[in-house]
Design an enzyme around this catalytic site. Sequence first.
Site, mmCIF file in Angstrom:
data_model
loop_
_atom_site.group_PDB
_atom_site.id
_atom_site.type_symbol
_atom_site.label_atom_id
_atom_site.label_comp_id
_atom_site.label_asym_id
_atom_site.label_seq_id
_atom_site.Cartn_x
_atom_site.Cartn_y
_atom_site.Cartn_z
ATOM 1 N N ASP A 479 -6.657 13.582 35.891
ATOM 2 C CA ASP A 479 -5.887 13.530 34.647
ATOM 3 C C ASP A 479 -5.450 14.923 34.194
ATOM 4 O O ASP A 479 -5.932 15.954 34.705
ATOM 5 C CB ASP A 479 -6.774 12.867 33.573
ATOM 6 C CG ASP A 479 -5.983 12.070 32.558
ATOM 7 O OD1 ASP A 479 -4.780 12.340 32.403
ATOM 8 O OD2 ASP A 479 -6.573 11.186 31.906
ATOM 9 N N ASP A 549 0.387 5.190 29.796
ATOM 10 C CA ASP A 549 -0.739 4.614 29.040
ATOM 11 C C ASP A 549 -0.309 3.350 28.312
ATOM 12 O O ASP A 549 -1.137 2.668 27.700
ATOM 13 C CB ASP A 549 -1.265 5.634 28.019
ATOM 14 C CG ASP A 549 -2.221 6.617 28.677
ATOM 15 O OD1 ASP A 549 -2.657 6.349 29.810
ATOM 16 O OD2 ASP A 549 -2.523 7.656 28.057
HETATM 17 C C1 DGJ Z 1 -5.324 9.544 29.636
HETATM 18 C C2 DGJ Z 1 -5.076 8.573 30.756
HETATM 19 O O1 DGJ Z 1 -3.724 8.286 30.861
HETATM 20 C C3 DGJ Z 1 -5.897 7.318 30.502
HETATM 21 O O2 DGJ Z 1 -5.626 6.363 31.486
HETATM 22 C C4 DGJ Z 1 -7.356 7.683 30.491
HETATM 23 O O3 DGJ Z 1 -7.756 8.114 31.757
HETATM 24 C C5 DGJ Z 1 -7.615 8.750 29.444
HETATM 25 N N1 DGJ Z 1 -6.723 9.867 29.578
HETATM 26 C C6 DGJ Z 1 -9.046 9.240 29.525
HETATM 27 O O4 DGJ Z 1 -9.284 10.293 28.702
#
Ligand code: DGJ
Length: 723
Positions: A479, A549
């Site tokens: 991430d 997301d």
């Molecule tokens: C942002 C990501 O896009 C999510 O899927 C998740 O992994 C969160 N971060 C976790 O902090």
Amino acid sequence: MSIIFNKELNIFHIFNNEISYYIYLNENGMLTNPYFGKRLDDIDIDSIFDISHDWQSHYFDNEKKEEGELKNIQFNSSPFIAPTSLAYDTRHNFIEINSEKGSRLDFRYISHRIYKGKPQFDVLPFVRDEDEEANTLEFTLKEKQKEIYLQLSFTIFSDLNLIIRNTKLINKENSSIYIRRLDSLSQDFLRNDFDIIHFPGEWMLERQLCRESLEKGEKCIVSRTGRSSHENNPFVILLDKDANENYGEAYGFSFLWSGSFRFDIESSLTNVTRLTLGLGEELNFEVKSNDEFLAPEGIMVYSPYGTGNISRTLHDLIRNRIVKEANEKVYKEILLNSWEGCYLNFDTKTVLDYLDSAKLIGTKLFVLDDGWFGKRDTDDRSLGDWFVNESKINLDLVIEKCHALNMDFGIWIEPEMINQNSELYKKYPDFAGFLEHNESFLSRHQQFLNMGDDNCVDYIYSELEKLLSTYKIDYVKWDHNRIINDYYAKNLDIKNQGEFIYRNTLGYYKLIKKLREKFPKIHFQGCASGGGRFDLGTLFYFSDIWTSDENDPIQRLFIQYGTSFIYPFSVSGSHVNDNKITGFKEKCLIALFGSYGFELDPRKLSEKEIEEIKEVNEIYLKYHNDVVLKGDLYRLLSPFDMKYFAIDMVSKDKSKCLVLFSNLLKKGRNRFYLKLQGLDKNKSYKNSLDNKVHKGEFYLNVGLNLSKRLEEFETDLIVLEEA
Ligand code: DGJ
């Protein structure tokens, strides 16, 4: 041979069966591009370039002490392939420098070579050519009054309708020069009657299709975030005003880079267009005497048949020549990610219970997201502390249970980031990429590391190496949850701070490269607060990327549709959550068009929901690999018209086809026929709508009768299989 040099006419022809790219070298050593388009074997430079007014072509020849005239050059409208000097062109340049000898640049031809293969790099991503299929034409140019050289190359493959450009600067001056700009692409057109398509967005609304008319003046599409960004994607299409998915000329541009970027598209009163794509605006890079600087690799795709063809070309390029899948098995497995099910709030028992229920929905890969390390119970701490929080989670037990249930195991990391509340920050504050006394702004409570510092990269590598060697991990989700701004590299002089983003992006590549070399079987998934770093550079090292997301299925239709213009569904992570807008079946059908999985608390699923999921999983197991991962995409109806969404995907052998259709309107009484694309007109296909068998030509010309299926937000999947 796909590159020919005609010595008498000084013309280079780069071509395959479908496309031609011509380069003309004039007697003054300037390189121009008279034509880029459909394959053309006959070209007449004079009739293309003669515009019968030439005052713009004069210059003062210092040696002869008299005026000279440049044949076939008009400063403000010639199609230069290396536009370098304000002295003869007031459009924007593709290179700008500062040096002790001033900033004026005028590059002229020195030599060229044609060779089999193409450039490849140690760390910078590149289009792979392991089979030496490509042909490359490389020019060396020299600045007229300085010992500065440019190596420009143009690569073509026989089966891809695109040109790959590479640019290297070599400084043979006795002192440093400072690069303020060195673009990866520069393409001039002798016309400006274009529309432009680009993909602006934001967090949870990435890559929204935007088509507009290209007006006179300059349009700039940029990321100033240190990453390719949610806000804009490094991909632009210029197309005929009447072009559509299947018709008209279209040109697509992108590059293999994950940092900030900048497109400048300039449409002039002289009726020409210049498009450049390169590193972001912050660049000020010192190239020492006898050093070199590499621009990221650029790509220019051409389609005489509209935008659908641009996408299919890029999908093949990405799947076959950019992504290198580490673990075929993991890639194709149904995944359950813990994030939306429990966020940071879990313990060993919760996770073990998840696994029991996960089994019921066909999970073959369980991914433990954020929260397993350091003291990470809240999101304001521990980034950088990549050791297991043993008081929270017994990872051995979790992995053991995964394996007992025949599941693989994946884990989340965010290696380029740091919380000031962490062990890492106490130990190595200098690895942070900012100046503390600035009271710098936090985003999601966090800051970033200076990945341009090799010591920092080595340290993070050693911590991750320990983690991945200690536990049996098959999959890593990587991430990146904040933008890079207010940066300061403590390992660089003040005069070199303009190198931060370039070096930081290379540091990102160095870390993933080292990890991939050490753990060749681990599947790495990219992510940046959803789809904030969805680009070709990332795809060189990561097998897929978390698309967004936003898991609401209807919003997803828009995001997935926009994303599909450049990136194939095979690299686009797509999950089902427990959002209540549509039923599970619908959510699963939409998520199927991506690398498929779930992101929910599986313990909460009802029996009915599990049944719905299982039904779609069966389709997944039967068709996903051949059709979605490897097949050809045809976009039929755009959700951006706010009525319907429809695509079909056809396996490469044209024996199977999946049609995804969503209605965004209230129920109507209208008749509705959906004409399909990509089928073999002579093959017979049975369709799952009415179970009838028709010839491909029936589906192509009459279509599927969807008149009975128009409930609002209803989504359906129709399968066609060769009968
Ligand atoms: C942002 C990501 O896009 C999510 O899927 C998740 O992994 C969160 N971060 C976790 O902090």
